[in-house]
Design a protein around this motif. Structure first.
Motif, PDB file in Angstrom:
ATOM      1  N   THR A  65       0.818  -1.213   0.000  1.00  0.00           N
ATOM      2  CA  THR A  65       0.000   0.000   0.000  1.00  0.00           C
ATOM      3  C   THR A  65       0.853   1.265   0.000  1.00  0.00           C
ATOM      4  N   TRP A  67       3.888   1.698  -1.426  1.00  0.00           N
ATOM      5  CA  TRP A  67       4.565   1.938  -2.685  1.00  0.00           C
ATOM      6  C   TRP A  67       3.707   1.558  -3.895  1.00  0.00           C
ATOM      7  N   PHE A  68       2.409   1.441  -3.733  1.00  0.00           N
ATOM      8  CA  PHE A  68       1.545   1.105  -4.860  1.00  0.00           C
ATOM      9  C   PHE A  68       1.513   2.258  -5.861  1.00  0.00           C
ATOM     10  N   GLY A  69       1.825   1.946  -7.093  1.00  0.00           N
ATOM     11  CA  GLY A  69       1.784   2.947  -8.154  1.00  0.00           C
ATOM     12  C   GLY A  69       2.912   3.953  -8.119  1.00  0.00           C
ATOM     13  N   SER A  70       3.932   3.734  -7.308  1.00  0.00           N
ATOM     14  CA  SER A  70       5.007   4.728  -7.221  1.00  0.00           C
ATOM     15  C   SER A  70       5.926   4.700  -8.430  1.00  0.00           C
ATOM     16  N   GLY A  71       5.848   3.682  -9.243  1.00  0.00           N
ATOM     17  CA  GLY A  71       6.702   3.618 -10.415  1.00  0.00           C
ATOM     18  C   GLY A  71       5.997   3.980 -11.704  1.00  0.00           C
ATOM     19  N   ARG A  72       4.772   4.475 -11.607  1.00  0.00           N
ATOM     20  CA  ARG A  72       4.017   4.822 -12.814  1.00  0.00           C
ATOM     21  C   ARG A  72       3.888   6.327 -12.948  1.00  0.00           C
ATOM     22  N   PRO A  73       4.156   6.927 -14.020  1.00  0.00           N
ATOM     23  CA  PRO A  73       4.906   6.413 -15.163  1.00  0.00           C
ATOM     24  C   PRO A  73       6.381   6.319 -14.807  1.00  0.00           C
ATOM     25  N   LYS A  78      11.566   8.860  -9.859  1.00  0.00           N
ATOM     26  CA  LYS A  78      10.857   7.925  -8.982  1.00  0.00           C
ATOM     27  C   LYS A  78      11.707   6.716  -8.616  1.00  0.00           C
TER      28      LYS A  78
END
Length: 120
Positions: A65, A67-73, A78
């Motif tokens: 929860t 780090w969810f979506g922390s690499g998008r885009p 990031k």
């Protein structure tokens, strides 16, 4: 002055893989026996098993929860946050294994001493 490069030393040639054959029991059989013993010891105590399972699930859920979506885009900015999550995963895995070893070693010490004296 000319500089010469030192000769490359291969670590594979320094390690003798035939050292495993000096014991009457093959190496992979010993690994199998130790793995089976650890699995039995972990599953035997139901509270310990479910406690470990709950800790691993809660840490996984918490980190998922956070780090969810922390690499998008994907971008270089990031990358630091993603490296932090990978570091946290490595540290929690290492600490879990170390804590289990520290807790279980005094309980298994007599067994290890007996096996050592018997030449196993």
């Amino acid at each position: 002055a000319e500089y010469s490069t030192p000769p490359a030393i291969s670590l594979v040639t320094k390690f003798d893989f035939h050292d495993f054959e000096k014991y009457p029991t093959p190496f992979w059989h010993q690994v199998y026996v130790l793995f089976r013993r650890n699995l039995y010891d972990t599953v035997k105590d139901k509270t310990k098993f479910f406690r470990i399972l709950a800790i691993k699930a809660s840490v996984g859920f918490l980190m998922g929860t956070l780090w969810f979506g922390s690499g998008r885009p994907p971008s270089n900015e990031k990358l630091f946050g993603l490296m932090g999550s990978i570091f946290m995963l490595a540290v929690t895995s290492l600490m879990t294994i170390l804590a289990q070893t520290i807790i279980s070693f005094p309980l298994q010490r007599s067994l290890l001493i007996r096996e050592y004296k018997n030449g196993v």
